[in-house]
Design a protein around this motif. Structure first.
Motif, PDB file in Angstrom:
ATOM      1  N   UNK A   1       0.801  -1.224   0.000  1.00  0.00           N
ATOM      2  CA  UNK A   1       0.000   0.000   0.000  1.00  0.00           C
ATOM      3  C   UNK A   1       0.835   1.276   0.000  1.00  0.00           C
ATOM      4  N   UNK A   2       2.081   1.202   0.490  1.00  0.00           N
ATOM      5  CA  UNK A   2       2.961   2.379   0.409  1.00  0.00           C
ATOM      6  C   UNK A   2       3.814   2.336  -0.852  1.00  0.00           C
ATOM      7  N   UNK A   3       3.486   1.391  -1.745  1.00  0.00           N
ATOM      8  CA  UNK A   3       4.211   1.240  -3.020  1.00  0.00           C
ATOM      9  C   UNK A   3       5.717   1.091  -2.817  1.00  0.00           C
ATOM     10  N   UNK A   4       6.062   0.288  -1.831  1.00  0.00           N
ATOM     11  CA  UNK A   4       7.470  -0.033  -1.599  1.00  0.00           C
ATOM     12  C   UNK A   4       8.223   0.962  -0.741  1.00  0.00           C
ATOM     13  N   UNK A   5       7.542   1.939  -0.182  1.00  0.00           N
ATOM     14  CA  UNK A   5       8.240   2.929   0.650  1.00  0.00           C
ATOM     15  C   UNK A   5       8.734   2.302   1.953  1.00  0.00           C
ATOM     16  N   UNK A   6       7.994   1.295   2.451  1.00  0.00           N
ATOM     17  CA  UNK A   6       8.377   0.638   3.705  1.00  0.00           C
ATOM     18  C   UNK A   6       8.314  -0.873   3.558  1.00  0.00           C
ATOM     19  N   UNK A   7       9.276  -1.525   4.189  1.00  0.00           N
ATOM     20  CA  UNK A   7       9.355  -2.991   4.142  1.00  0.00           C
ATOM     21  C   UNK A   7       9.744  -3.481   5.535  1.00  0.00           C
ATOM     22  N   UNK A   8       9.008  -4.459   6.055  1.00  0.00           N
ATOM     23  CA  UNK A   8       9.303  -4.998   7.382  1.00  0.00           C
ATOM     24  C   UNK A   8      10.313  -6.135   7.310  1.00  0.00           C
ATOM     25  N   UNK A   9      11.218  -6.141   8.274  1.00  0.00           N
ATOM     26  CA  UNK A   9      12.195  -7.224   8.408  1.00  0.00           C
ATOM     27  C   UNK A   9      12.131  -7.683   9.867  1.00  0.00           C
ATOM     28  N   UNK A  10      11.412  -8.791  10.110  1.00  0.00           N
ATOM     29  CA  UNK A  10      11.156  -9.246  11.478  1.00  0.00           C
ATOM     30  C   UNK A  10      12.231 -10.255  11.913  1.00  0.00           C
ATOM     31  N   UNK A  11      12.818 -10.010  13.074  1.00  0.00           N
ATOM     32  CA  UNK A  11      13.814 -10.933  13.634  1.00  0.00           C
ATOM     33  C   UNK A  11      13.217 -11.609  14.862  1.00  0.00           C
ATOM     34  N   UNK A  12      12.829 -12.889  14.750  1.00  0.00           N
ATOM     35  CA  UNK A  12      12.204 -13.592  15.882  1.00  0.00           C
ATOM     36  C   UNK A  12      13.231 -14.158  16.857  1.00  0.00           C
ATOM     37  N   UNK A  13      12.735 -14.850  17.882  1.00  0.00           N
ATOM     38  CA  UNK A  13      13.574 -15.635  18.811  1.00  0.00           C
ATOM     39  C   UNK A  13      14.663 -14.831  19.523  1.00  0.00           C
ATOM     40  N   UNK A  14      14.375 -13.568  19.824  1.00  0.00           N
ATOM     41  CA  UNK A  14      15.325 -12.704  20.549  1.00  0.00           C
ATOM     42  C   UNK A  14      16.664 -12.569  19.827  1.00  0.00           C
ATOM     43  N   UNK A  15      16.655 -12.678  18.502  1.00  0.00           N
ATOM     44  CA  UNK A  15      17.912 -12.570  17.746  1.00  0.00           C
ATOM     45  C   UNK A  15      18.569 -11.203  17.914  1.00  0.00           C
ATOM     46  N   UNK A  16      17.757 -10.181  18.182  1.00  0.00           N
ATOM     47  CA  UNK A  16      18.299  -8.832  18.357  1.00  0.00           C
ATOM     48  C   UNK A  16      18.440  -8.453  19.834  1.00  0.00           C
TER      49      UNK A  16
ATOM     50  N   UNK B   1       0.287  10.680   4.043  1.00  0.00           N
ATOM     51  CA  UNK B   1      -0.359   9.562   3.357  1.00  0.00           C
ATOM     52  C   UNK B   1       0.124   8.220   3.909  1.00  0.00           C
ATOM     53  N   UNK B   2       1.447   8.081   4.045  1.00  0.00           N
ATOM     54  CA  UNK B   2       1.995   6.828   4.544  1.00  0.00           C
ATOM     55  C   UNK B   2       1.686   6.616   6.026  1.00  0.00           C
ATOM     56  N   UNK B   3       1.636   7.704   6.768  1.00  0.00           N
ATOM     57  CA  UNK B   3       1.300   7.600   8.195  1.00  0.00           C
ATOM     58  C   UNK B   3      -0.125   7.063   8.366  1.00  0.00           C
TER      59      UNK B   3
END
Length: 336
Positions: free
Chosen positions: A64-79, A260-262
């Motif tokens: 919906x943001x036409x590629x302006x935002x992309x999620x990168x999820x790190x599970x299992x307490x990797x961070x 718009x993105x907000x």
């Protein structure tokens, strides 16, 4: 005459070249949309309902943001653990994290009010609260800390689990239960009749094996996800707590979004919070079957004696400030 024609030709060429250049710039701008990767810290596995909800949120946000935002999820307490990742969000090292309410409570003690035992009558009541605006003043109160709370996920009802059924307060005597690293959570188990022992969730399995503690308190999904049924086979439905898991985002990033993105971001987040309740309920049934198949016992409990025991804690926290008084009152009003 030839000179006039020559000048006219040059002007025409200049106009054409100018148009071509502008068009090229416009096309180039379209082709090089800069994607902001939002790194999200998550302390559970990819099988967790909250991970699945975030994954779906990420897909829709990118689209919906036409590629302006992309999620990168790190599970299992990797961070890192939740407390560490909250600091990373503060400093802008990562952009988002899902943290237990007690983590944000360390930045503003008023957050303890929405993590009180027996505050919510049911998951439906909690959903009504999370989708309303009654928590907005509380969520906005931590803006000066470098992050903002943008919503809350349910983590179901937390219950006690150990090596025997816990059906009345007296059963807890002498039993040490792991709680989140929060003074409120420790007091809660102490009032219930046991001994609250703060520690990281990743330490519980070994701690029970070694006799450092006798059990934990959590929901069915996490109980199964971490295989705690192997070391604490009795899961007693005390339903003492429906503590929110809070979604936090770096304040500078959040305020830097275009209007718009907000709006896209906020609308999708609200949908995601509502959907997560449905996914949660589905996963509870699956988790219970896995645990039962592996020898776990789910024990029904009369919760009234436990509710009576924790009343002093409810009163203490609810009357802590004008903010907590109002939040407590507004949340309880939505139970009607």
């Amino acid at each position: 005459m030839k000179k006039v024609l020559f000048v006219g030709s040059l002007l025409a060429m200049g106009i054409l070249m100018g148009c071509s250049g502008d068009k090229g710039k416009a096309e180039g701008k379209q082709e090089t949309v800069k994607t902001q990767v939002l790194k999200v810290a998550f302390n559970q596995s990819e099988n967790h309902p909250q991970y699945k909800a975030l994954e779906e949120f990420g897909k829709k946000l990118e689209e919906q943001t036409k590629g302006a935002y992309k999620l990168e999820i790190s599970p299992n307490e990797l961070l890192g653990d939740q407390r560490a990742t909250a600091e990373l969000v503060q400093n802008g090292v990562i952009q988002m994290s899902v943290v237990g309410n007690p983590v944000v409570e360390s930045f503003n003690s008023d957050f303890a009010v929405i993590g009180l035992p027996y505050l919510y009558d049911s998951l439906e009541h909690q959903k009504k609260v999370f989708l309303s605006d009654v928590l907005d003043p509380l969520f906005e109160s931590v803006k000066s800390s470098g992050f903002e709370v943008i919503g809350a996920f349910t983590a179901g009802a937390r219950c006690l689990y150990t090596d025997k059924p816990m059906v009345k307060p007296e059963d807890l005597k002498g039993y040490k239960f792991r709680v989140m690293q929060s003074d409120t959570m420790k007091k809660m188990v102490d009032y219930m009749g046991g001994i609250g022992t703060p520690m990281g969730q990743g330490e519980v399995y070994t701690a029970v094996q070694q006799g450092v503690i006798e059990g934990g308190e959590n929901n069915e999904v996490t109980y199964v996800d971490l295989k705690h049924y192997e070391i604490a086979p009795y899961f007693s439905y005390t339903n003492h707590l429906m503590v929110p898991d809070l979604i936090i985002i770096n304040e500078k990033l959040y305020n830097g979004m275009t209007p718009e993105n907000r709006k896209i971001f906020d609308d999708l987040m609200k949908q995601t919070i509502e959907n997560e309740f449905e996914v949660w309920n589905e996963n509870v049934e699956v988790a219970k079957k896995v645990a039962t198949d592996n020898g776990a016992k789910f024990i029904e409990v009369d919760i009234k004696p436990f509710q009576e025991r924790v009343k002093p804690l409810q009163e203490e926290v609810a009357n802590r400030s004008e903010m907590t008084k109002k939040i407590y009152s507004d949340v309880r009003a939505l139970a009607q």
